[in-house]
Enzyme design. Structure first.
Site, PDB file in Angstrom:
ATOM      1  N   LYS A 270       0.525  -1.201   0.079  1.00 28.23           N
ATOM      2  CA  LYS A 270      -0.065   0.002   0.038  1.00 28.23           C
ATOM      3  C   LYS A 270       0.992   1.159   0.064  1.00 28.23           C
ATOM      4  O   LYS A 270       1.914   1.120   0.564  1.00 28.23           O
ATOM      5  CB  LYS A 270      -0.682   0.143   1.247  1.00 28.23           C
ATOM      6  CG  LYS A 270      -1.993  -0.883   1.417  1.00 28.23           C
ATOM      7  CD  LYS A 270      -2.569  -0.894   2.676  1.00 28.23           C
ATOM      8  CE  LYS A 270      -3.874  -1.736   2.774  1.00 28.23           C
ATOM      9  NZ  LYS A 270      -4.819  -1.666   1.933  1.00 28.23           N
ATOM     10  N   ARG A 344     -10.191 -11.783   2.109  1.00 26.06           N
ATOM     11  CA  ARG A 344     -11.039 -12.728   1.743  1.00 26.06           C
ATOM     12  C   ARG A 344     -10.060 -13.992   1.700  1.00 26.06           C
ATOM     13  O   ARG A 344     -10.901 -15.415   1.765  1.00 26.06           O
ATOM     14  CB  ARG A 344     -11.631 -12.202  -0.075  1.00 26.06           C
ATOM     15  CG  ARG A 344     -10.474 -12.119  -0.678  1.00 26.06           C
ATOM     16  CD  ARG A 344     -10.834 -11.302  -2.020  1.00 26.06           C
ATOM     17  NE  ARG A 344     -10.800  -9.999  -1.779  1.00 26.06           N
ATOM     18  CZ  ARG A 344     -11.158  -8.850  -2.436  1.00 26.06           C
ATOM     19  NH1 ARG A 344     -11.572  -9.212  -3.848  1.00 26.06           N
ATOM     20  NH2 ARG A 344     -11.242  -7.794  -2.151  1.00 26.06           N
TER      21      ARG A 344
END
Ligand code: BES
Ligand code: ZN
Ligand code: ZN
Length: 489
Positions: A270, A344
């Protein structure tokens, strides 16, 4: 802060600060003023008579009954519009102001509302405890102010006779929420998978539920390739936390919480701006733990199972990488297109694992996608699932607690966006509908049960203070799920 009921008229209650709620409606306020004058035996309550105090929500006028006893006139806005949320906000405003003036006790007159007495009292109690929350554990010099120790809620009316019970419940639920906030706000160097697991064990011990911790070896032998893959780049090994409460009840609800203790994005790293917020990427886990605390405290008649895959997502020589293919608990494979879509991958293992409990419902909570924040901002949790009844119940619990949820469509057409050429599914779906493709990924791993997914990326992490939550972890999900569990059949 302890919440207590007093079956006494407010003017007789001994407290450093006394709070009376007033409304914005002019005629009503004049009547309320007359009653106040009589009760407090003061010749004048200048704030009202001068017209300076209008009774708007969040407005507070301070009168001095003596040098060490204050009377707060606290606005509730228009009488017909007073909601439970109004009451939470008004109570929070009053306690914050009272703390500033170094009161150690506060007494509220329970107002007349169109809501059930129990709901009115619970809302005031929640606002009181949540409003006072600060994350100041690491400040060596704390903000100068007093400590509010007791809040009395006062009425002589018969309809409030079971107020003590409502206040005790509010105390349990609000404290559980605060503990979830503390966990979320704790920095990544304090909370990593092992310490998150330790926090779960401590909470279990303290509150009366069970915690079982699976270590790296056990996770690996169970075949949880998502948890193993994501955690590989970190020097902190993963943990899989299993909570259990109320085994003797026949109705089982499984709560799954994303426990990424820090999300750097991994190899798909990020940008550094805002990355610090990702210490709160375990807010789903915190919500599950807080809900267990509340459910056990309230002795809810339900069998609850909590599943928390706990990992740290770091880049490094051992990290999983884009292009890797992982094999999950149920044998299905996923292609990793982006290591930052890690939530996920670990939830997939937990959702597949949930099937063994034959649950009446499975609800997962996850700070899953930035896309959900783009879609709904900080005021609604994104909800998707496979069962209308379950989602309706969650929606109702959201309205009641003001931890509101909003359904996004999980249409079949979105499924093809996460199709992979080399594995059963791909972990990202491209530019559009990111919250939905993430949910579709999860849907590929659920068992034969009713399921709802709550994307709390926007609601768990506040960029600005709310009325009864400072900036940072909001503890969202605890009040929502506790309310849900009270009604789910
Ligand atoms: N933890 C983040 C999602 C997030 C973003 C939570 C902002 C709270 C605030 C998640 O793991 C993530 O990085 N998701 C990616 C997915 C993308 C790579 C498909 C995202 O949302 O950008
Ligand atoms: Zn991520
Ligand atoms: Zn994440």
């Amino acid at each position: 802060m302890k919440l207590l009921f007093k079956k006494e008229a407010i003017q007789k209650v001994k407290a450093d600060t006394v709070v009376v709620f007033l409304h914005e409606d002019k005629a009503l306020r004049e009547k309320e003023n007359q009653a106040l004058l009589k009760r407090f035996g003061k010749p004048s309550l200048a704030a009202i008579e001068s017209g300076d105090f209008k009774g708007k929500l969040s407005e507070i006028a301070i009168n001095y009954l003596s040098s060490d006893r204050r009377l707060f006139l606290a606005g509730l806005g228009e009488k017909s519009k007073v909601s439970l949320e109004t009451l939470r906000r008004a109570a929070a405003g009053a306690v914050k102001r009272a703390r500033k003036s170094r009161s150690s006790t506060i007494a509220f007159e329970i107002p007349q509302t169109q809501h059930a007495p129990a709901d009115t009292i619970t809302a005031l109690g929640e606002g009181t405890i949540l409003g006072l929350y600060r994350f100041d554990k690491y400040l060596t010099k704390k903000e100068e102010s007093g400590t509010l120790e007791q809040a009395f809620f006062c009425s002589e009316e018969k309809r409030f006779s079971s107020a003590s019970k409502s206040l005790a419940e509010a105390q349990i639920i609000a404290e559980a929420t605060i503990h979830a906030r503390d966990l979320a706000n704790a920095p990544g160097n304090e909370i990593y998978p092992e310490t998150l697991a330790k926090a779960a064990e401590d909470a279990a011990e303290r509150c009366g539920f069970e915690a079982t911790i699976l270590d790296e070896g056990e996770i690996e032998s169970l075949g949880m390739g998502g948890v193993m893959g994501v955690s590989r780049g970190s020097s902190h090994p993963p943990r899989f936390i299993i909570l259990e409460y109320g085994k003797s009840s026949s109705r089982t609800v499984v709560l799954v919480g994303k426990g990424v203790t820090f999300d750097t994005g991994g190899i798909s790293i990020k940008p550094s701006a805002g990355m610090a917020e990702m210490k709160m990427d375990m807010s789903g886990a915190a919500a599950v733990m807080g809900t267990f605390e509340a459910a056990a405290g309230l002795k809810l008649p339900v069998h609850l199972v909590g599943l928390i895959p706990a990992v740290e997502n770091m880049p490094g020589g051992n990290s999983f990488r884009p292009g890797d293919i992982l094999r999950h608990y149920n044998g299905k494979t996923s292609e990793v297109d982006n290591t930052d879509a890690e939530g996920r991958l670990i939830l997939a293992d937990a959702l597949a694992y949930a099937e063994r409990y034959k649950p009446s419902a499975v609800i997962d909570l996850a700070t899953l996608t930035g896309a959900c924040v783009v879609a709904l901002g900080h005021y609604a949790t994104g909800m998707m699932g496979n069962d209308a009844k379950l989602m309706e119940h969650l929606k109702a619990a959201g309205e009641k607690t003001y931890e509101r949820v909003w359904e996004l469509p999980l249409y079949d057409e979105y499924e093809k966006l996460i199709k992979s050429d080399v594995a059963d599914v791909k972990n990202v779906g491209g530019r559009w509908a990111g919250a939905i493709t993430a949910a579709w990924f999860l849907k590929k791993f659920i068992g034969d049960y009713r399921w709802a997914h709550l994307d709390i990326a926007g609601t768990a992490i506040l960029e600005e203070a709310g009325d009864y939550a400072p900036k940072g972890g909001s503890g969202i999900g605890v009040r929502l799920l506790t309310e849900f569990l009270r009604h789910w059949k």
